[in-house]
Design an enzyme around this catalytic site. Structure first.
Site, PDB file in Angstrom:
ATOM      1  N   HIS A 274       0.830  -1.204   0.000  1.00  0.00           N
ATOM      2  CA  HIS A 274       0.000   0.000   0.000  1.00  0.00           C
ATOM      3  C   HIS A 274       0.869   1.262   0.000  1.00  0.00           C
ATOM      4  CE1 HIS A 274      -3.646   2.369   1.191  1.00  0.00           C
ATOM      5  NE2 HIS A 274      -2.730   3.161   1.715  1.00  0.00           N
ATOM      6  N   GLU A 275       1.786   1.351   0.952  1.00  0.00           N
ATOM      7  CA  GLU A 275       2.630   2.548   1.050  1.00  0.00           C
ATOM      8  C   GLU A 275       3.554   2.660  -0.165  1.00  0.00           C
ATOM      9  OE1 GLU A 275       1.582   4.592   3.069  1.00  0.00           O
ATOM     10  OE2 GLU A 275       0.500   3.285   4.461  1.00  0.00           O
ATOM     11  N   HIS A 278       1.740   4.578  -2.770  1.00  0.00           N
ATOM     12  CA  HIS A 278       1.886   6.025  -2.525  1.00  0.00           C
ATOM     13  C   HIS A 278       3.279   6.487  -2.948  1.00  0.00           C
ATOM     14  CE1 HIS A 278      -1.857   6.853  -0.424  1.00  0.00           C
ATOM     15  NE2 HIS A 278      -1.647   5.935   0.506  1.00  0.00           N
ATOM     16  N   GLU A 304      -4.629   7.996  -2.875  1.00  0.00           N
ATOM     17  CA  GLU A 304      -5.075   6.710  -2.335  1.00  0.00           C
ATOM     18  C   GLU A 304      -5.395   5.720  -3.456  1.00  0.00           C
ATOM     19  OE1 GLU A 304      -4.715   6.112   0.740  1.00  0.00           O
ATOM     20  OE2 GLU A 304      -5.967   4.381   1.226  1.00  0.00           O
TER      21      GLU A 304
HETATM   22 CO    CO Z   1      -3.068   5.276   1.992  1.00  0.00          CO
END
Ligand code: CO
Length: 510
Positions: A274-275, A278, A304
């Site tokens: 997830h990170e 980003h 996101e």
């Molecule tokens: Co996030």
């Protein structure tokens, strides 16, 4: 060009404006390093001094950004040839700086200080209330915060919906009505899908994810995945924290964080992915526009979308695990040696109603957001009193999920956002999921053999598509326009629902 003398041409004003704005961004990125350090390596007794450092930098940055001279330079650029072409770098910068400058200068100083004071006190009260599962402790603070946010929204101005005024901070160009138009049909489609899954005969074996996964090897596996997706570790790091985040410090410096639990395979792995999503966005922003809107991420909902796309649409997909499961088995032979790919794939895609948003799966997650979106609107409009939040929460939660929180720590006290004044922030999480699914469907059309590429461990074509269509664009477009341009359609619930049905119906034997 002397910043103290009056700039004489619009081009000179523009250059002076950009120099000032980049100076503010430099101060903010210094604060970013201090914030990252606070969460990772700062010794506990450094906290008070660090708070002073961060407050000093925030004050300096605010003072420089709201300097009337900056407003004069901006006004001297607007309406001139410098910004005549609406999608030019200069026009994008002037448009977005006007928006940010007006918002930063519209709030009276007393209100800004009062919000800072109340939210810093409210945070501790919220921590206490959640620990004791007692809403009465937090209630007076929520009342104060809602009243302050109502004032804030009224200072910004709006056409009837205070929620619109606050949304603008997180998702420029989004309105309450637009969100309702997407979230309403999404809710109506999600509830029956969840009902069907709840009644399905098949059930995953999630116990395999709670076997022993030594932390050092979890970190290794996470690094291998992030590197395979294209994260540049020469321009980034991965460190350990309590609450994972990604910090884009500046060109060449993007910091991922995660946390590890030896008895939980998924917590660290999917938070790293997830990170990393980003981080790939931050690493793909145009470095030569750094510190200006043209070089900045467009919104939280688009940011996101990048994390969710890599986490869910890539990281929880069968094609990815065709490539990566043998690697995971090699790293964890004791835990995964007797597990088949199919069993593993089902276990990381477990769907079930649960109370806590941050632990929710792909199907139920957005229902948690829609609940908060509805309650926040009612709070801001004054229809719902803070005192009535627990009752309203539990009633709506039961209607959507079929289970009722046993206490408010499992219900309306679970999230930190309201205590910090973050009202209207939650929708950006669901927008992330919706944007991710719609963008991924468009990427799939552009790259027809995406699944075969993933199964071979090839992610470069997907990353290049995201770089071209999203990352390199900075703030050229507003989020709804970007989605329209890149996917050819306005944002809707359909791509996400198509993805969820195609994935979970066969998995659950429906
Ligand atoms: Co996030």
């Amino acid at each position: 060009m002397g910043d103290h003398s009056m700039a004489s041409t619009p081009q000179e004003s523009y250059e002076a404006l950009i120099a000032r704005v980049q100076e503010v961004a430099t101060l903010q990125s210094c604060a970013g390093v201090l914030h990252w350090d606070r969460e990772t390596y700062m010794p506990p007794r450094g906290a008070a001094h660090r708070a002073g450092q961060l407050a000093a930098l925030a004050g300096l940055a605010h003072e420089k950004f709201t300097d009337p001279r900056l407003g004069e330079l901006l006004a001297a650029v607007e309406g001139t040839d410098v910004v005549a072409e609406p999608e030019s770098d200069a026009a994008v910068n002037a448009r977005e700086l006007r928006r940010a400058y007006d918002r930063a200068t519209k709030l009276p100083r007393e209100l800004v200080e009062e919000i800072a004071r109340v939210t810093s006190l409210a945070h501790g009260e919220w921590v206490d209330a959640r620990r004791r599962a007692d809403f009465r402790i937090f209630r007076p603070w929520l009342e104060k915060i809602v009243a302050l946010k109502q004032q804030e929204a009224d200072c910004y101005g709006h056409e009837g919906s205070r929620y619109d005024a606050l949304l603008e901070d997180y998702e420029p160009g989004a309105t309450t009505a637009w969100l309702e138009g997407v979230f309403g049909p999404l809710r109506d489609a999600l509830v029956p899908l969840l009902e069907a899954i709840k009644g399905a005969p098949a059930e995953p074996d999630v116990s395999i994810l709670a076997r022993s996964y030594p932390v050092d090897r979890q970190e290794l596996l996470g690094r291998v995945a992030a590197a395979a997706f294209g994260f540049d570790f020469q321009a980034g790091r991965l460190d350990t924290v309590a609450h994972p985040f990604c910090s884009g410090i500046g060109p060449g410096d993007t910091r991922l964080t995660t946390r590890y639990n030896e008895r939980d395979f998924g917590d660290a792995f999917f938070s790293i992915v997830h990170e990393c999503g980003h981080g790939l966005y931050d690493q793909g922003l145009p470095a030569d526009h750094w510190g200006t809107p043209r070089g900045q991420a467009i919104s939280l909902g688009i940011h996101e979308s990048q994390s969710r796309l890599w986490e869910n649409l890539v990281g929880r997909s069968l094609p990815f695990w065709r490539y990566f499961f043998p690697i995971a088995c090699h790293v964890f032979p004791e835990a995964l040696g007797d597990v088949s790919l199919g069993t593993f794939y089902f276990s990381i895609n477990d769907v079930r109603p649960s109370f806590i948003r941050v632990d929710a799966d792909e199907v139920t997650y957005n229902l948690h957001i829609i609940l908060r979106f509805e309650l926040e609107q009612a709070l801001l409009s004054g229809e719902l009193a803070a005192a009535d939040v627990p009752g309203a929460w539990n009633e709506r939660f039961t209607a959507m999920f079929g289970i009722t929180p046993a206490n408010d720590a499992e219900g309306c006290l679970q999230d930190v956002h309201w205590s910090g004044g973050g009202i209207a922030y939650f929708p950006t999480y669901a927008l992330g999921n919706l944007n991710a699914a719609q963008l991924f469907a468009a990427a799939r059309e552009a790259i027809p053999d995406l699944d075969e590429q993933f199964a071979r461990g090839t992610f470069g074509d997907l990353l290049a598509w995201l770089r071209e269509n999203i990352h390199s664009q900075g703030m050229v477009h507003r989020p709804p326009q970007l989605i329209q341009i890149v996917t050819g359609k306005p944002l809707s619930h359909e791509p996400l629902m198509a993805h969820l049905r195609a994935k979970f119906k066969p998995l659950y034997g429906l």
